[in-house]
Design a protein around this motif. Structure first.
Motif, PDB file in Angstrom:
ATOM      1  N   GLY A 226       0.891  -1.204   0.084  1.00 24.77           N
ATOM      2  CA  GLY A 226       0.067   0.053   0.064  1.00 24.77           C
ATOM      3  C   GLY A 226       0.808   1.305   0.037  1.00 24.77           C
ATOM      4  N   ARG A 227       0.297   2.453  -0.513  1.00 25.75           N
ATOM      5  CA  ARG A 227       1.159   3.702  -0.360  1.00 25.75           C
ATOM      6  C   ARG A 227       1.476   4.148   0.959  1.00 25.75           C
ATOM      7  NH1 ARG A 227      -2.381   7.360   1.265  1.00 25.75           N
ATOM      8  NH2 ARG A 227      -4.531   7.217   0.764  1.00 25.75           N
ATOM      9  N   PRO A 228       2.356   5.025   0.936  1.00 29.41           N
ATOM     10  CA  PRO A 228       2.863   5.486   2.384  1.00 29.41           C
ATOM     11  C   PRO A 228       1.587   5.918   3.194  1.00 29.41           C
ATOM     12  CG  PRO A 228       4.333   6.166   0.900  1.00 29.41           C
ATOM     13  CD  PRO A 228       3.349   5.830  -0.114  1.00 29.41           C
TER      14      PRO A 228
ATOM     15  N   LEU B 240      -9.606  -2.213   3.553  1.00 21.34           N
ATOM     16  CA  LEU B 240      -9.830  -0.892   3.567  1.00 21.34           C
ATOM     17  C   LEU B 240      -9.741  -0.759   5.131  1.00 21.34           C
ATOM     18  CD1 LEU B 240     -10.839   1.117   1.585  1.00 21.34           C
ATOM     19  CD2 LEU B 240     -13.309   0.481   1.992  1.00 21.34           C
ATOM     20  N   ASN B 241      -8.523   0.040   5.270  1.00 24.03           N
ATOM     21  CA  ASN B 241      -8.193   0.612   6.325  1.00 24.03           C
ATOM     22  C   ASN B 241      -8.735   1.977   7.098  1.00 24.03           C
ATOM     23  OD1 ASN B 241      -6.884   0.004   9.194  1.00 24.03           O
ATOM     24  ND2 ASN B 241      -5.259   1.359   8.317  1.00 24.03           N
ATOM     25  N   LYS B 242      -8.932   2.223   8.295  1.00 26.00           N
ATOM     26  CA  LYS B 242      -8.951   3.447   8.982  1.00 26.00           C
ATOM     27  C   LYS B 242     -10.529   3.612   8.702  1.00 26.00           C
ATOM     28  CE  LYS B 242      -4.651   5.551   7.928  1.00 26.00           C
ATOM     29  NZ  LYS B 242      -3.659   6.923   7.652  1.00 26.00           N
TER      30      LYS B 242
ATOM     31  N   VAL C  97      -0.986   4.752   4.438  1.00 24.96           N
ATOM     32  CA  VAL C  97      -2.433   3.777   4.575  1.00 24.96           C
ATOM     33  C   VAL C  97      -2.613   3.012   5.891  1.00 24.96           C
ATOM     34  CG1 VAL C  97      -2.713   3.923   2.154  1.00 24.96           C
ATOM     35  CG2 VAL C  97      -1.413   1.986   3.007  1.00 24.96           C
ATOM     36  N   GLY C  98      -1.228   2.484   6.548  1.00 25.69           N
ATOM     37  CA  GLY C  98      -1.456   1.958   7.768  1.00 25.69           C
ATOM     38  C   GLY C  98      -0.721   0.475   7.747  1.00 25.69           C
ATOM     39  N   LYS C  99       0.263   0.237   6.944  1.00 28.31           N
ATOM     40  CA  LYS C  99       0.626  -0.864   6.771  1.00 28.31           C
ATOM     41  C   LYS C  99       1.604  -1.350   8.032  1.00 28.31           C
ATOM     42  CE  LYS C  99       3.205   0.305   3.498  1.00 28.31           C
ATOM     43  NZ  LYS C  99       2.751   1.792   3.239  1.00 28.31           N
ATOM     44  N   SER C 100       2.312  -0.482   8.557  1.00 25.51           N
ATOM     45  CA  SER C 100       3.138  -0.819   9.885  1.00 25.51           C
ATOM     46  C   SER C 100       2.030  -0.936  11.100  1.00 25.51           C
ATOM     47  CB  SER C 100       3.924   0.281  10.130  1.00 25.51           C
ATOM     48  OG  SER C 100       4.942   0.700   9.114  1.00 25.51           O
ATOM     49  N   SER C 101       1.011  -0.037  11.016  1.00 25.49           N
ATOM     50  CA  SER C 101       0.029  -0.418  12.160  1.00 25.49           C
ATOM     51  C   SER C 101      -0.609  -1.670  12.028  1.00 25.49           C
ATOM     52  CB  SER C 101      -1.273   0.582  12.103  1.00 25.49           C
ATOM     53  OG  SER C 101      -0.334   1.975  11.943  1.00 25.49           O
TER      54      SER C 101
HETATM   55  P1  GDP Z   1       2.446   3.036   6.594  1.00 23.12           P
HETATM   56  O1  GDP Z   1       3.259   4.183   6.432  1.00 23.12           O
HETATM   57  O2  GDP Z   1       1.286   2.494   5.481  1.00 23.12           O
HETATM   58  O3  GDP Z   1       3.309   2.118   7.272  1.00 23.12           O
HETATM   59  O4  GDP Z   1       1.437   3.617   7.731  1.00 23.12           O
HETATM   60  P2  GDP Z   1       1.554   3.500   9.405  1.00 23.12           P
HETATM   61  O5  GDP Z   1       1.183   2.253   9.853  1.00 23.12           O
HETATM   62  O6  GDP Z   1       2.703   4.104   9.788  1.00 23.12           O
HETATM   63  O7  GDP Z   1       0.268   4.513   9.591  1.00 23.12           O
HETATM   64  C1  GDP Z   1       0.407   5.893   9.203  1.00 23.12           C
HETATM   65  C2  GDP Z   1      -0.785   6.708   9.895  1.00 23.12           C
HETATM   66  O8  GDP Z   1      -1.867   6.327  10.240  1.00 23.12           O
HETATM   67  C3  GDP Z   1      -0.342   6.839  11.852  1.00 23.12           C
HETATM   68  O9  GDP Z   1      -0.353   8.162  12.014  1.00 23.12           O
HETATM   69  C4  GDP Z   1      -1.219   5.855  11.991  1.00 23.12           C
HETATM   70  O10 GDP Z   1      -1.392   6.103  13.456  1.00 23.12           O
HETATM   71  C5  GDP Z   1      -2.370   5.867  11.233  1.00 23.12           C
HETATM   72  N1  GDP Z   1      -3.411   4.656  11.289  1.00 23.12           N
HETATM   73  C6  GDP Z   1      -2.886   3.780  10.825  1.00 23.12           C
HETATM   74  N2  GDP Z   1      -4.260   3.022  10.941  1.00 23.12           N
HETATM   75  C7  GDP Z   1      -5.153   3.558  11.126  1.00 23.12           C
HETATM   76  C8  GDP Z   1      -6.646   3.429  11.413  1.00 23.12           C
HETATM   77  O11 GDP Z   1      -7.107   2.394  11.233  1.00 23.12           O
HETATM   78  N3  GDP Z   1      -7.264   4.567  12.078  1.00 23.12           N
HETATM   79  C9  GDP Z   1      -6.883   5.645  12.027  1.00 23.12           C
HETATM   80  N4  GDP Z   1      -7.509   6.636  12.355  1.00 23.12           N
HETATM   81  N5  GDP Z   1      -5.606   6.127  11.781  1.00 23.12           N
HETATM   82  C10 GDP Z   1      -4.550   4.823  11.367  1.00 23.12           C
END
Ligand code: GDP
Ligand code: ZN
Length: 460
Positions: free
Chosen positions: A229-231, A335-337, A233-237
């Protein structure tokens, strides 16, 4: 001859332990035992009752005690290796066990190679090759399911199925070869029909095995699941949610800074290696481009891709690039968030991925994570009980041999239908048998045998 020499090794892992086990296998096991073991009274040991646990001392060449131990003896043919086997349990400590082992070597044994005890068990007919392979699978199993499947294999479930097919083919081959030796007694028509049925039965059974092979291989080798997924989107989370308390073992892939690969985790019984990619980006920057290439390669090789989209932001060109790239690959669309106001709906993605499965989650709150785990498991190994299957193929080596056997049997079927000559049928039947023999170990090269046992640890 090397194989007939008596071997010895420490069978317990290095480091401190309550006990440490030294195994001695071979014709000289007892004469070595007589040299190094003493009764608690200090007397020489004269009798060696089978499978009886006894207390004693190990002494060095000067008759000085090294350790207080218990020991037991298994007679040839009734031991793990099929040879005379003496097992000594001393106190588990590095110096202690090393001293005992040195004494054993001085008394006439040589160091065992990795897996040599199990290799001897195989060569002596105690185990077939699938069972020997199951020994290492059982030791290495990372999940309950993988452990149970390995145990089934150790108990001979796969061995039994392969053996049955070998016997059926052999029963066909023998009369054909006899007919070749006595050409005047041609095989009558009826037998040809029976032969056709029998070959088809074997082929059918082998196809069943093949059907579950990919799932079985995942259980043994672990599946690779790539999070894309693009930066932002919540991959690491999501990775952290899936890892749960195993978060601490996330480690960078050597040579990259932005990709992370997990240790193998137990995902509902499936061993899974999770990889968080840098994301598929559209970029002209050469460094970024290399990252995109790497991510695409990881996705191509993955058993499953988790494609993450941000529900709270309209789809971007990068999202569309990912959608295009994944269109024909095994992927779950996530579909996240969805805890935030939704801008992207499942429906808007569905048209792009008519075949894929969708799930809405929140990596922040954990909503939908359990459903996601179940979905990942089902995608990787299906929902029916793999451990309950009568036999399961868990190695690429087996899968390839089965594919080869099926191909050859297909030729035999064609040959019977088209009334090929007996010797041509016999050649193909024999080749199919040999393909199965690579699995059972009946017809396998020494090279492959050595390769298999080299993966074992010393002392097993
Ligand atoms: P990555 O760049 O794809 O690895 O994304 P990260 O996991 O680092 O998340 C990027 C931002 O989105 C962070 O500030 C997370 O806290 C936030 N985030 C990730 N998942 C969710 C979610 O399900 N809901 C909300 N509200 N924020 C999220
Ligand atoms: Zn990240």
């Amino acid at each position: 001859m090397k194989e007939s020499q008596t071997i010895a090794a420490i069978s317990t892992p290095p480091g401190e332990g309550g006990i440490g086990i030294i195994r001695i296998s071979g014709a000289e096991a007892l004469s070595i035992g007589a040299k190094i073991l003493r009764h608690p009274s200090g007397k020489q040991i004269k009798s060696w009752p089978e499978r009886v646990v006894r207390l004693g001392y190990v002494v060095d060449q000067d008759n000085e005690p090294i350790d207080e131990v218990i020991y037991f003896y298994f007679k040839e043919r009734r031991s793990y290796t099929g040879e005379d086997l003496l097992e000594i349990q001393g106190h588990g400590g590095y110096q202690n066990l090393k001293k005992i082992l040195t004494t054993v070597f001085q008394a006439g044994a040589r160091p065992a190679e990795p897996g040599e005890f199990t290799k001897r068990a195989f060569l002596n007919g105690r185990l077939d090759l699938t069972q020997a392979e199951a020994v290492i699978d059982l030791i290495r199993a990372r999940t309950d399911l993988a452990q149970r499947v390995a145990l089934n294999q150790l108990r001979g479930r796969l061995a039994q199925v392969i053996k049955e097919q070998e016997e059926k083919l052999m029963a066909l081959l023998v009369p054909i070869e006899a007919a070749l030796d006595f050409p005047e007694d041609e095989i009558p028509e009826l037998q040809r029909n029976e032969a056709l049925n029998e070959v088809n039965n074997v082929r059918q059974r082998l196809k069943q095995l093949l059907d579950s092979a990919d799932r079985g291989i995942i259980l043994r080798d672990a599946a690779t699941v790539v999070i894309a997924g693009r930066p932002n989107v919540g991959k690491s989370s999501l990775l952290n949610q899936l890892l749960g308390e195993e978060r601490a073992i996330v480690t960078p892939i050597p040579g990259t800074t932005r990709d992370f690969v997990s240790e193998i985790i137990d995902l509902e019984g499936v061993p899974v290696r999770l990889i968080d990619t840098a994301g598929v980006r559209q970029s002209d920057d050469p460094v970024e481009k290399a990252g995109v290439e790497k991510a695409r390669q990881l996705m191509t090789e993955a058993d499953l891709v988790l494609a993450i989209f941000d529900a709270a932001t309209p789809l971007t060109p990068e999202d569309h690039a990912l959608i295009d790239f994944l269109s024909a690959k095994p992927a779950l669309i996530i579909l996240n968030k969805t805890d935030l106001p939704v801008q992207v709906t499942v429906e808007s993605l569905q048209s792009a991925f008519p075949q894929a499965k969708f799930l809405s989650i929140s990596a922040l709150t954990g909503a939908g994570i359990n459903e996601l785990k179940t979905l990942i498991r089902d995608e990787l190994i299906g929902s029916e009980g793999l451990a309950e299957q009568p036999a399961l193929v868990t190695r690429v080596r087996h899968k390839e041999a089965i594919e080869e056997a099926i191909e050859l049997l297909t030729l035999v079927v064609q040959g019977i239908a088209e009334e090929w000559s007996e010797d041509l049928l016999a050649v193909n039947l024999r080749a199919a048998l040999d393909a199965l023999g690579q699995i059972s170990g009946r017809a396998v090269s020494e090279e492959i045998i050595n390769e298999i046992f080299a993966q074992f640890c010393i002392g097993k």
